[in-house]
Scaffold this active site. Sequence first.
Site, mmCIF file in Angstrom:
data_model
loop_
_atom_site.group_PDB
_atom_site.id
_atom_site.type_symbol
_atom_site.label_atom_id
_atom_site.label_comp_id
_atom_site.label_asym_id
_atom_site.label_seq_id
_atom_site.Cartn_x
_atom_site.Cartn_y
_atom_site.Cartn_z
ATOM 1 N N GLY A 8 0.795 -1.231 0.000
ATOM 2 C CA GLY A 8 0.000 0.000 0.000
ATOM 3 C C GLY A 8 0.826 1.280 0.000
ATOM 4 N N PHE A 11 2.600 2.720 -5.799
ATOM 5 C CA PHE A 11 1.773 3.601 -6.651
ATOM 6 C C PHE A 11 0.274 3.257 -6.562
ATOM 7 C CE2 PHE A 11 0.300 3.642 -11.301
ATOM 8 C CZ PHE A 11 -0.330 4.874 -11.189
ATOM 9 N N ILE A 12 -0.109 2.067 -7.014
ATOM 10 C CA ILE A 12 -1.553 1.763 -7.071
ATOM 11 C C ILE A 12 -2.103 1.552 -5.659
ATOM 12 C CG2 ILE A 12 -3.353 0.314 -8.084
ATOM 13 C CD1 ILE A 12 -1.406 -0.469 -10.288
ATOM 14 N N ASP A 59 7.699 -7.796 5.188
ATOM 15 C CA ASP A 59 7.732 -8.544 3.929
ATOM 16 C C ASP A 59 6.555 -9.517 3.889
ATOM 17 O OD1 ASP A 59 8.427 -10.268 1.818
ATOM 18 O OD2 ASP A 59 10.567 -9.968 2.198
ATOM 19 N N THR A 124 -1.999 -8.519 -13.655
ATOM 20 C CA THR A 124 -1.727 -7.596 -14.770
ATOM 21 C C THR A 124 -2.096 -8.224 -16.114
ATOM 22 O OG1 THR A 124 0.113 -6.641 -16.009
ATOM 23 C CG2 THR A 124 0.661 -8.471 -14.602
ATOM 24 N N ASP A 125 -2.385 -7.380 -17.099
ATOM 25 C CA ASP A 125 -2.650 -7.898 -18.455
ATOM 26 C C ASP A 125 -1.386 -8.502 -19.069
ATOM 27 O OD1 ASP A 125 -1.214 -5.528 -18.899
ATOM 28 O OD2 ASP A 125 -2.628 -4.705 -20.357
ATOM 29 N N GLU A 126 -0.224 -8.210 -18.462
ATOM 30 C CA GLU A 126 1.026 -8.698 -19.070
ATOM 31 C C GLU A 126 1.135 -10.219 -19.018
ATOM 32 O OE1 GLU A 126 4.535 -6.365 -18.411
ATOM 33 O OE2 GLU A 126 3.356 -4.617 -17.855
ATOM 34 N N TYR A 149 9.097 -10.591 -15.011
ATOM 35 C CA TYR A 149 8.017 -9.950 -14.232
ATOM 36 C C TYR A 149 6.679 -10.614 -14.538
ATOM 37 C CZ TYR A 149 4.187 -6.668 -13.344
ATOM 38 O OH TYR A 149 2.989 -6.124 -12.955
ATOM 39 N N LYS A 153 4.097 -12.968 -12.187
ATOM 40 C CA LYS A 153 2.704 -12.629 -11.897
ATOM 41 C C LYS A 153 1.772 -13.754 -12.359
ATOM 42 C CE LYS A 153 1.343 -9.211 -10.412
ATOM 43 N NZ LYS A 153 1.134 -8.780 -9.001
ATOM 44 N N ASN A 178 -2.024 -0.953 -18.198
ATOM 45 C CA ASN A 178 -1.066 0.020 -17.651
ATOM 46 C C ASN A 178 -1.782 1.161 -16.935
ATOM 47 O OD1 ASN A 178 0.491 -1.419 -19.790
ATOM 48 N ND2 ASN A 178 2.091 0.004 -19.138
ATOM 49 N N ASN A 179 -1.460 1.325 -15.651
ATOM 50 C CA ASN A 179 -2.019 2.424 -14.848
ATOM 51 C C ASN A 179 -1.126 3.654 -14.968
ATOM 52 O OD1 ASN A 179 -3.862 1.312 -12.031
ATOM 53 N ND2 ASN A 179 -3.290 -0.016 -13.702
ATOM 54 N N ARG A 213 0.254 0.207 -25.592
ATOM 55 C CA ARG A 213 -0.231 -0.098 -24.248
ATOM 56 C C ARG A 213 -1.638 0.472 -24.123
ATOM 57 N NH1 ARG A 213 3.355 -3.016 -24.837
ATOM 58 N NH2 ARG A 213 5.137 -3.480 -23.491
ATOM 59 N N GLY A 274 12.818 -8.802 -25.555
ATOM 60 C CA GLY A 274 11.512 -9.473 -25.405
ATOM 61 C C GLY A 274 10.357 -8.505 -25.263
HETATM 62 P P1 NAD Z 1 4.909 -0.353 -7.143
HETATM 63 O O1 NAD Z 1 6.218 -0.931 -7.539
HETATM 64 O O2 NAD Z 1 4.680 1.114 -7.252
HETATM 65 O O3 NAD Z 1 4.594 -0.741 -5.627
HETATM 66 C C1 NAD Z 1 4.827 -2.014 -5.106
HETATM 67 C C2 NAD Z 1 4.775 -1.903 -3.584
HETATM 68 O O4 NAD Z 1 4.975 -3.233 -3.044
HETATM 69 C C3 NAD Z 1 5.880 -1.019 -3.001
HETATM 70 O O5 NAD Z 1 5.320 -0.182 -2.008
HETATM 71 C C4 NAD Z 1 6.861 -2.012 -2.381
HETATM 72 O O6 NAD Z 1 7.541 -1.480 -1.258
HETATM 73 C C5 NAD Z 1 5.933 -3.139 -1.992
HETATM 74 N N1 NAD Z 1 6.601 -4.447 -1.925
HETATM 75 C C6 NAD Z 1 7.410 -5.020 -2.837
HETATM 76 N N2 NAD Z 1 7.822 -6.228 -2.407
HETATM 77 C C7 NAD Z 1 7.239 -6.424 -1.182
HETATM 78 C C8 NAD Z 1 7.262 -7.488 -0.244
HETATM 79 N N3 NAD Z 1 7.982 -8.594 -0.466
HETATM 80 N N4 NAD Z 1 6.543 -7.358 0.892
HETATM 81 C C9 NAD Z 1 5.809 -6.230 1.132
HETATM 82 N N5 NAD Z 1 5.768 -5.187 0.286
HETATM 83 C C10 NAD Z 1 6.463 -5.287 -0.872
HETATM 84 O O7 NAD Z 1 3.830 -1.162 -7.989
HETATM 85 P P2 NAD Z 1 2.419 -0.697 -8.547
HETATM 86 O O8 NAD Z 1 2.615 -0.132 -9.882
HETATM 87 O O9 NAD Z 1 1.717 0.051 -7.500
HETATM 88 O O10 NAD Z 1 1.733 -2.128 -8.728
HETATM 89 C C11 NAD Z 1 0.961 -2.696 -7.683
HETATM 90 C C12 NAD Z 1 0.426 -4.038 -8.142
HETATM 91 O O11 NAD Z 1 -0.354 -3.865 -9.322
HETATM 92 C C13 NAD Z 1 1.524 -5.039 -8.507
HETATM 93 O O12 NAD Z 1 1.109 -6.305 -8.053
HETATM 94 C C14 NAD Z 1 1.569 -4.990 -10.024
HETATM 95 O O13 NAD Z 1 1.981 -6.229 -10.545
HETATM 96 C C15 NAD Z 1 0.126 -4.702 -10.361
HETATM 97 N N6 NAD Z 1 -0.112 -3.996 -11.628
HETATM 98 C C16 NAD Z 1 0.515 -2.810 -11.884
HETATM 99 C C17 NAD Z 1 0.227 -2.129 -13.063
HETATM 100 C C18 NAD Z 1 0.855 -0.792 -13.367
HETATM 101 O O14 NAD Z 1 0.629 -0.257 -14.466
HETATM 102 N N7 NAD Z 1 1.602 -0.176 -12.463
HETATM 103 C C19 NAD Z 1 -0.662 -2.678 -13.987
HETATM 104 C C20 NAD Z 1 -1.271 -3.897 -13.688
HETATM 105 C C21 NAD Z 1 -0.992 -4.532 -12.492
HETATM 106 P P1 TYD Z 2 6.536 0.681 -18.587
HETATM 107 O O1 TYD Z 2 6.007 1.967 -18.057
HETATM 108 O O2 TYD Z 2 7.830 0.160 -18.087
HETATM 109 O O3 TYD Z 2 5.365 -0.390 -18.393
HETATM 110 P P2 TYD Z 2 5.245 -1.907 -18.977
HETATM 111 O O4 TYD Z 2 6.537 -2.339 -19.516
HETATM 112 O O5 TYD Z 2 4.851 -2.656 -17.749
HETATM 113 O O6 TYD Z 2 4.163 -1.828 -20.010
HETATM 114 O O7 TYD Z 2 6.641 0.799 -20.156
HETATM 115 C C1 TYD Z 2 5.516 1.174 -20.940
HETATM 116 C C2 TYD Z 2 5.936 1.135 -22.387
HETATM 117 O O8 TYD Z 2 6.905 2.169 -22.612
HETATM 118 C C3 TYD Z 2 6.626 -0.159 -22.789
HETATM 119 O O9 TYD Z 2 6.288 -0.454 -24.136
HETATM 120 C C4 TYD Z 2 8.106 0.163 -22.689
HETATM 121 C C5 TYD Z 2 8.151 1.629 -23.068
HETATM 122 N N1 TYD Z 2 9.201 2.439 -22.422
HETATM 123 C C6 TYD Z 2 9.978 3.287 -23.208
HETATM 124 O O10 TYD Z 2 9.831 3.361 -24.445
HETATM 125 N N2 TYD Z 2 10.915 4.054 -22.588
HETATM 126 C C7 TYD Z 2 11.124 4.006 -21.228
HETATM 127 O O11 TYD Z 2 12.020 4.716 -20.713
HETATM 128 C C8 TYD Z 2 10.309 3.138 -20.446
HETATM 129 C C9 TYD Z 2 10.512 3.040 -18.958
HETATM 130 C C10 TYD Z 2 9.351 2.374 -21.090
#
Ligand code: NAD
Ligand code: TYD
Length: 342
Positions: A8, A11-12, A59, A124-126, A149, A153, A178-179, A213, A274
């Site tokens: 928590g 970011f999300i 953790d 995630t959609d990934e 990654y 997941k 992607n958020n 994305r 990749g």
């Molecule tokens: P983030 O990297 O901003 O935050 C992750 C948080 O998890 C951090 O606060 C970190 O300290 C904590 N964390 C990491 N390892 C831990 C552990 N072992 N124990 C306790 N805390 C731990 O990530 P986010 O972008 O907020 O993503 C949150 C979730 O949403 C993730 O599961 C990610 O896979 C998923 N998600 C993210 C996106 C995106 O676009 N950011 C999209 C789809 C799904």
């Molecule tokens: P990213 O924000 O890392 O999210 P994800 O790989 O989980 O989708 O990347 C979003 C897209 O942007 C992805 O196609 C990779 C590209 N990207 C760049 O072109 N330049 C950058 O510096 C980064 C971080 C990502």
Amino acid sequence: MKILVTGGAGFIGSNFIHYMLEHHPDYDIINLDKLTYAGNLENLRDIGPGKRYRFERGDIADADLVRGIMDQGIDAVINFAAESHVDRSILEPASFIKANILGTHVLLDTARERRISRFVQISTDEVYGSLGATGRFTEETCLRPNSPYSASKASADMIALAYHRTFGMPVLITRTSNNYGPYQFPEKLLPLAITNLMEDRSVPIYGDGLNVRDWIFVMDNAEAIDMVLHKGEDGEIYNIGAGHESTNISLVSSVLGIMGKPSSLIAYVKDRPGHDRRYAIDPSKIMTALGWSPRTTLRDGLKMTVDWYTKNVGWWKRVRSGEYLEYYEKNYSAKGLKTDSR
Ligand code: NAD
Ligand code: TYD
């Protein structure tokens, strides 16, 4: 309802906690976060006194700690905690296996033992891999993860679903595109682009910039997760997406336009190994079954995000330099985890 939110301080997760405290002021939230480089308590500092919120540093893979927290009468677990950056997973996969797979397993095992009545796994959609020029991911699409990654997941999703099928655990999974929005660590494309541009530095675009994305404003995702928590069916997967597909180059060009910066600040760099070509989510299931729909257009969301980073220069400068860890030690740790807002 008493909810354990993991991750928590990221970011999300932090946006979700803000959303929940606003929409469910009678809920208790415990935030368990390890505070890796991506976790930042500054994201939660404006939670006012009197809110039913408490922070625990730790953790998710620490079974004793997790057991101790789940013994405090937790009704639901929402697992955001993860290593989340694809580029880091290419450089160092091990931490992704540990946090995303083993950590999720510890949470599932303990939640099963303690008969927790709801477990939402944030995925995630990934996990679906890469699409060609047409088609969208549905919940039935085969999993073909391509990065360490996304593979970690996908593994966590499979274990979570196995716990539902084998043990009848009330597991639900969200798979979001992607958020973007406030409090995103500036290593991901959008906050990296915005903060670099604010300093007139170039924005690195991987490969030809034509990877696609599907972008969703983080608060729309928070609302969808809230609906899944309350109205979702056990054992179900819900894809969450706002239908805002964009190539990376077009997205960054929109940001350049909003910020009034020249296209000469775009720098094409070597491609990510990749690199998935295209993601696109079909969100019809959550829209039909739970009545969710996104509220924020890409244009409005981008403007709000640029505005937030413009007004919070201190936040991203501290995050970038790692100084926020010192901020944590000074304001929280040294004072004995002064993180309960009650
Ligand atoms: P983030 O990297 O901003 O935050 C992750 C948080 O998890 C951090 O606060 C970190 O300290 C904590 N964390 C990491 N390892 C831990 C552990 N072992 N124990 C306790 N805390 C731990 O990530 P986010 O972008 O907020 O993503 C949150 C979730 O949403 C993730 O599961 C990610 O896979 C998923 N998600 C993210 C996106 C995106 O676009 N950011 C999209 C789809 C799904
Ligand atoms: P990213 O924000 O890392 O999210 P994800 O790989 O989980 O989708 O990347 C979003 C897209 O942007 C992805 O196609 C990779 C590209 N990207 C760049 O072109 N330049 C950058 O510096 C980064 C971080 C990502």
